[in-house]
Design a protein around this motif. Structure first.
Motif, PDB file in Angstrom:
ATOM      1  N   ALA A  75      56.356  -6.499  42.833  1.00  0.00           N
ATOM      2  CA  ALA A  75      56.387  -5.199  43.509  1.00  0.00           C
ATOM      3  C   ALA A  75      56.831  -4.062  42.583  1.00  0.00           C
ATOM      4  O   ALA A  75      56.794  -2.899  42.981  1.00  0.00           O
ATOM      5  CB  ALA A  75      57.319  -5.272  44.720  1.00  0.00           C
ATOM      6  N   ILE A  76      57.248  -4.397  41.369  1.00  0.00           N
ATOM      7  CA  ILE A  76      57.726  -3.363  40.441  1.00  0.00           C
ATOM      8  C   ILE A  76      56.541  -2.610  39.842  1.00  0.00           C
ATOM      9  O   ILE A  76      55.564  -3.232  39.400  1.00  0.00           O
ATOM     10  CB  ILE A  76      58.581  -4.009  39.308  1.00  0.00           C
ATOM     11  CG1 ILE A  76      59.817  -4.706  39.897  1.00  0.00           C
ATOM     12  CG2 ILE A  76      58.971  -2.976  38.257  1.00  0.00           C
ATOM     13  CD1 ILE A  76      60.779  -3.834  40.634  1.00  0.00           C
ATOM     14  N   LYS A  77      56.665  -1.281  39.821  1.00  0.00           N
ATOM     15  CA  LYS A  77      55.604  -0.440  39.269  1.00  0.00           C
ATOM     16  C   LYS A  77      55.360  -0.841  37.808  1.00  0.00           C
ATOM     17  O   LYS A  77      56.313  -1.033  37.048  1.00  0.00           O
ATOM     18  CB  LYS A  77      56.042   1.025  39.356  1.00  0.00           C
ATOM     19  CG  LYS A  77      54.935   2.011  39.151  1.00  0.00           C
ATOM     20  CD  LYS A  77      55.299   3.379  39.690  1.00  0.00           C
ATOM     21  CE  LYS A  77      56.604   3.889  39.092  1.00  0.00           C
ATOM     22  NZ  LYS A  77      56.955   5.236  39.506  1.00  0.00           N
ATOM     23  N   GLY A  78      54.111  -0.986  37.441  1.00  0.00           N
ATOM     24  CA  GLY A  78      53.797  -1.338  36.050  1.00  0.00           C
ATOM     25  C   GLY A  78      53.546  -2.818  35.859  1.00  0.00           C
ATOM     26  O   GLY A  78      52.998  -3.222  34.831  1.00  0.00           O
ATOM     27  N   VAL A  79      53.946  -3.643  36.838  1.00  0.00           N
ATOM     28  CA  VAL A  79      53.677  -5.090  36.744  1.00  0.00           C
ATOM     29  C   VAL A  79      52.321  -5.361  37.405  1.00  0.00           C
ATOM     30  O   VAL A  79      52.117  -5.045  38.576  1.00  0.00           O
ATOM     31  CB  VAL A  79      54.785  -5.920  37.436  1.00  0.00           C
ATOM     32  CG1 VAL A  79      54.410  -7.397  37.469  1.00  0.00           C
ATOM     33  CG2 VAL A  79      56.121  -5.707  36.736  1.00  0.00           C
ATOM     34  N   ASP A  80      51.405  -5.949  36.643  1.00  0.00           N
ATOM     35  CA  ASP A  80      50.045  -6.171  37.162  1.00  0.00           C
ATOM     36  C   ASP A  80      49.840  -7.582  37.683  1.00  0.00           C
ATOM     37  O   ASP A  80      49.030  -7.800  38.580  1.00  0.00           O
ATOM     38  CB  ASP A  80      49.024  -5.884  36.056  1.00  0.00           C
ATOM     39  CG  ASP A  80      49.086  -4.429  35.636  1.00  0.00           C
ATOM     40  OD1 ASP A  80      48.720  -3.573  36.460  1.00  0.00           O
ATOM     41  OD2 ASP A  80      49.531  -4.145  34.499  1.00  0.00           O
ATOM     42  N   GLU A  81      50.539  -8.540  37.090  1.00  0.00           N
ATOM     43  CA  GLU A  81      50.303  -9.928  37.480  1.00  0.00           C
ATOM     44  C   GLU A  81      51.564 -10.741  37.225  1.00  0.00           C
ATOM     45  O   GLU A  81      52.271 -10.496  36.236  1.00  0.00           O
ATOM     46  CB  GLU A  81      49.143 -10.473  36.627  1.00  0.00           C
ATOM     47  CG  GLU A  81      48.559 -11.748  37.167  1.00  0.00           C
ATOM     48  CD  GLU A  81      47.220 -12.101  36.509  1.00  0.00           C
ATOM     49  OE1 GLU A  81      46.589 -11.228  35.876  1.00  0.00           O
ATOM     50  OE2 GLU A  81      46.821 -13.264  36.639  1.00  0.00           O
TER      51      GLU A  81
END
Ligand code: CTP
Length: 131
Positions: free
Chosen positions: A63-69
């Motif tokens: 759910a952290i912004k910038g984490v894609d996978e």
């Protein structure tokens, strides 16, 4: 060309040091993949289960912004195959691991980032348990 960054950690009792390393890891490329260590791996390596389960830790990190996978890191010995599987161009680790992953320099860039001072999951657990 797009650059994929990979990083690894337990991310238990999520804190600002975790947030900062994910933000800085993301800034090293276009896509950020995070390996979140399995409950069984923590039990084996640290002798205790994490406070939050791997399903909960995965949910938080994803759910952290910038984490894609995100994916579950089942074994510390599989780093090379995870780097290859996700076609990572950069491996980012906190500098508590400085020098320990230089062997992967043949397949990706290896970057160690300074830890955020004065905070860790272990210190937080100790602090909370003293209240
Ligand atoms: N990290 C960081 N700054 C901190 C704490 C952690 O940059 N103050 C980074 C670590 O270097 C690692 C990632 O966050 O790349 C995940 O670390 P993890 O081991 O899960 O967190 P710690 O707080 O170090 O946990 P522990 O106290 O259980 O070792």
């Amino acid at each position: 060309m797009s650059r994929t960054v990979i990083t690894f950690g337990t991310f238990d009792v999520f804190h600002v040091g975790h947030l900062r390393i994910l933000e800085r890891a993301a800034s090293h490329g276009d896509r950020l993949v995070v390996g979140v260590s399995a409950d069984a791996l923590n039990l084996r390596k640290k002798g205790r289960a994490p406070v939050f389960s791997e399903a909960e830790r995965l949910a938080i990190v994803s759910a952290i912004k910038g984490v894609d996978e995100v994916f579950v890191e089942e074994s510390l010995e599989l780093k090379r195959s995870y780097i290859e599987k996700f076609s990572a161009d950069v491996l980012v680790m906190g500098d508590d691991w400085a020098g320990r992953f230089d062997e992967f320099g043949d397949i990706c860039d290896v970057v160690y980032l300074p830890r955020t001072p004065a905070i860790s999951t272990t210190a937080l657990i100790e602090k909370i348990s003293q209240v």
